[in-house]
Design an enzyme around this catalytic site. Structure first.
Site, PDB file in Angstrom:
ATOM      1  N   TYR A   1      15.498  30.724   9.665  1.00 43.52           N
ATOM      2  CA  TYR A   1      14.249  31.419  10.015  1.00 43.52           C
ATOM      3  C   TYR A   1      14.119  31.587  11.520  1.00 43.52           C
ATOM      4  O   TYR A   1      14.423  30.661  12.293  1.00 43.52           O
ATOM      5  CB  TYR A   1      13.048  30.620   9.517  1.00 43.52           C
ATOM      6  CG  TYR A   1      12.805  30.739   8.027  1.00 43.52           C
ATOM      7  CD1 TYR A   1      12.582  31.980   7.439  1.00 43.52           C
ATOM      8  CD2 TYR A   1      12.777  29.603   7.231  1.00 43.52           C
ATOM      9  CE1 TYR A   1      12.344  32.074   6.077  1.00 43.52           C
ATOM     10  CE2 TYR A   1      12.536  29.696   5.871  1.00 43.52           C
ATOM     11  CZ  TYR A   1      12.322  30.937   5.295  1.00 43.52           C
ATOM     12  OH  TYR A   1      12.089  31.028   3.959  1.00 43.52           O
TER      13      TYR A   1
ATOM     14  N   LYS B   1       0.843  -1.211   0.000  1.00 41.68           N
ATOM     15  CA  LYS B   1       0.000   0.000   0.000  1.00 41.68           C
ATOM     16  C   LYS B   1       0.874   1.254   0.000  1.00 41.68           C
ATOM     17  O   LYS B   1       2.070   1.190   0.347  1.00 41.68           O
ATOM     18  CB  LYS B   1      -0.929  -0.019   1.212  1.00 41.68           C
ATOM     19  CG  LYS B   1      -0.217   0.018   2.548  1.00 41.68           C
ATOM     20  CD  LYS B   1      -1.160  -0.332   3.703  1.00 41.68           C
ATOM     21  CE  LYS B   1      -0.434  -0.258   5.032  1.00 41.68           C
ATOM     22  NZ  LYS B   1      -1.232  -0.853   6.122  1.00 41.68           N
TER      23      LYS B   1
HETATM   24  C1  PLP Z   1      -0.489  -1.803   6.868  1.00 35.78           C
HETATM   25  C2  PLP Z   1      -1.096  -3.121   7.192  1.00 35.78           C
HETATM   26  C3  PLP Z   1      -0.296  -4.273   7.263  1.00 35.78           C
HETATM   27  C4  PLP Z   1       1.198  -4.223   7.253  1.00 35.78           C
HETATM   28  O1  PLP Z   1       1.612  -3.771   8.518  1.00 35.78           O
HETATM   29  P1  PLP Z   1       3.148  -3.584   8.911  1.00 35.78           P
HETATM   30  O2  PLP Z   1       3.089  -3.182  10.341  1.00 35.78           O
HETATM   31  O3  PLP Z   1       3.660  -2.501   8.041  1.00 35.78           O
HETATM   32  O4  PLP Z   1       3.832  -4.865   8.683  1.00 35.78           O
HETATM   33  C5  PLP Z   1      -0.944  -5.498   7.413  1.00 35.78           C
HETATM   34  N1  PLP Z   1      -2.284  -5.567   7.528  1.00 35.78           N
HETATM   35  C6  PLP Z   1      -3.079  -4.479   7.512  1.00 35.78           C
HETATM   36  C7  PLP Z   1      -4.551  -4.627   7.654  1.00 35.78           C
HETATM   37  C8  PLP Z   1      -2.508  -3.213   7.351  1.00 35.78           C
HETATM   38  O5  PLP Z   1      -3.296  -2.124   7.340  1.00 35.78           O
END
Ligand code: PLP
Length: 344
Positions: free
Chosen positions: A242, A33
């Protein structure tokens, strides 16, 4: 080198996937993702598919459609958000497997795409996505009659191995899925490290693949080298940046380097941050600008051409700590302006 150089080590990602795969008997998927946590789904996806990954997860159908174009037919691509109204075309075209979260989603799915594969997402206590125990009991027979490909849930506290929530969610998930002849998935990176009781048939690591905690043994994946644009000497009592946020209390050599908060170097990290020159630490001084950082290089020998923010000397989680955030946010914030190089 005029803009910062982001180097992404694909063999390190593959090695991390293999190490997590070797942690148990379950099949190991991969979470891609948010463009593979900012590192490029178009490169990470094929590298993991070549290494043997057959199950990929994305957040949204739109990402799944992109990933299907990259991977071609074959690998299973699951969508965490399930079947959202308006997504039927993407789900069909991408041959995606939505992880159905609710009664409404199940009805929408079987009506708009009859016979199209799907999975089920259960809520075992996190209260974010998925069907709760009561909803699931009511829907179970109807859902099972449609032959789901996978039943999954997600752990809320897997990065804290001693947290009682882990065992509680394991128990709830086990009860909700007992005796069903459907593959199950509960563990992301943290869950894999909790041990094989959490693995079931398929695991879903994300951050561990990309070199982040809680996978402490992960190989570092990203290197970020930021070019020095200018250096100067600042006299005692003079200020830098800044708001005059830094005032020199010694004769200070200052390097201005070419990356800032527009590149994902979170402004909140401010002067807590450190960069390195051949492993020697140099503190960031003053405020983070949009396109630049200023660094105290008084104690560095010579004039460095570039300074390193991420790499073997400093992990994404160390940089995250400077900003009071987590490695996930540092990764997914990495800027579009960087020159990206992939080690293959
Ligand atoms: C993002 C996610 C993962 C992966 O999690 P990590 O902690 O990055 O390994 C697995 N399952 C779901 C439902 C997620 O949202």
């Amino acid at each position: 080198m005029s803009v910062a150089q982001l180097t992404i080590d694909l063999p390190a990602i593959v090695a991390n996937w293999r190490a997590l795969d070797a942690a148990g008997q379950a099949e190991t998927g991969a979470v891609l993702k948010a463009n593979a946590y900012g590192l490029g789904m178009d490169r990470v996806g094929p590298a993991l598919a070549t290494a043997g990954a057959r199950h990929f997860f994305v957040a949204a159908a739109k990402e799944g459609r992109q990933l299907r174009r990259i991977l071609g037919p074959g690998p299973v691509i699951y969508v965490f958000s399930g079947h959202v109204p308006g997504d039927a075309d993407l789900i069909r075209a991408g041959a995606l497997v939505p992880l159905i979260n609710s009664v409404d989603q199940l009805l929408l799915h079987v009506e708009s795409l009859p016979g199209h594969p799907f999975g089920i997402q259960l809520d075992s206590g996190m209260n974010r996505l998925g069907m709760e125990p009561a909803e699931w009991s009511a829907l179970r027979d109807l859902a099972l009659a449609q032959k789901p490909e996978l039943i999954m849930s997600h752990l809320a506290c897997a990065d804290e191995p001693k947290h009682t929530m882990n065992m509680q969610q394991l128990k709830t998930f086990s009860e909700m899925t007992e005796g069903l002849d459907v593959p199950r998935s509960l563990a992301a990176t943290g869950g894999i490290l909790l041990g094989s009781a959490y693995h079931f048939e398929l695991t879903r690591p994300g951050v561990g693949l990309y070199g982040g905690l809680p996978f402490v043994d992960a190989k570092p994946v990203v290197t970020l080298d930021i070019p020095v644009i200018q250096t100067r000497e600042v006299q005692i009592g003079e200020s830098v940046g800044y708001g005059n946020a830094f005032v020199a209390n010694r004769l200070t050599r200052v390097a201005t380097i070419a990356a800032g908060y527009a590149d994902g170097l979170i402004r909140a990290m401010g002067p807590r941050a450190v960069v390195t020159a051949d492993g020697v630490k140099a503190p960031v001084i003053g405020r983070v600008s949009m396109d630049m950082l200023t660094v105290d290089i008084t104690d560095i020998d010579g004039d460095p051409q570039s300074l390193q923010m991420l790499g073997v000397h400093q992990s994404v989680d160390t940089v995250a700590e400077y900003a009071g955030t987590i490695g996930y946010e540092v990764l997914t914030s990495l800027g579009a302006r960087y020159d990206r190089t992939y080690v293959t």
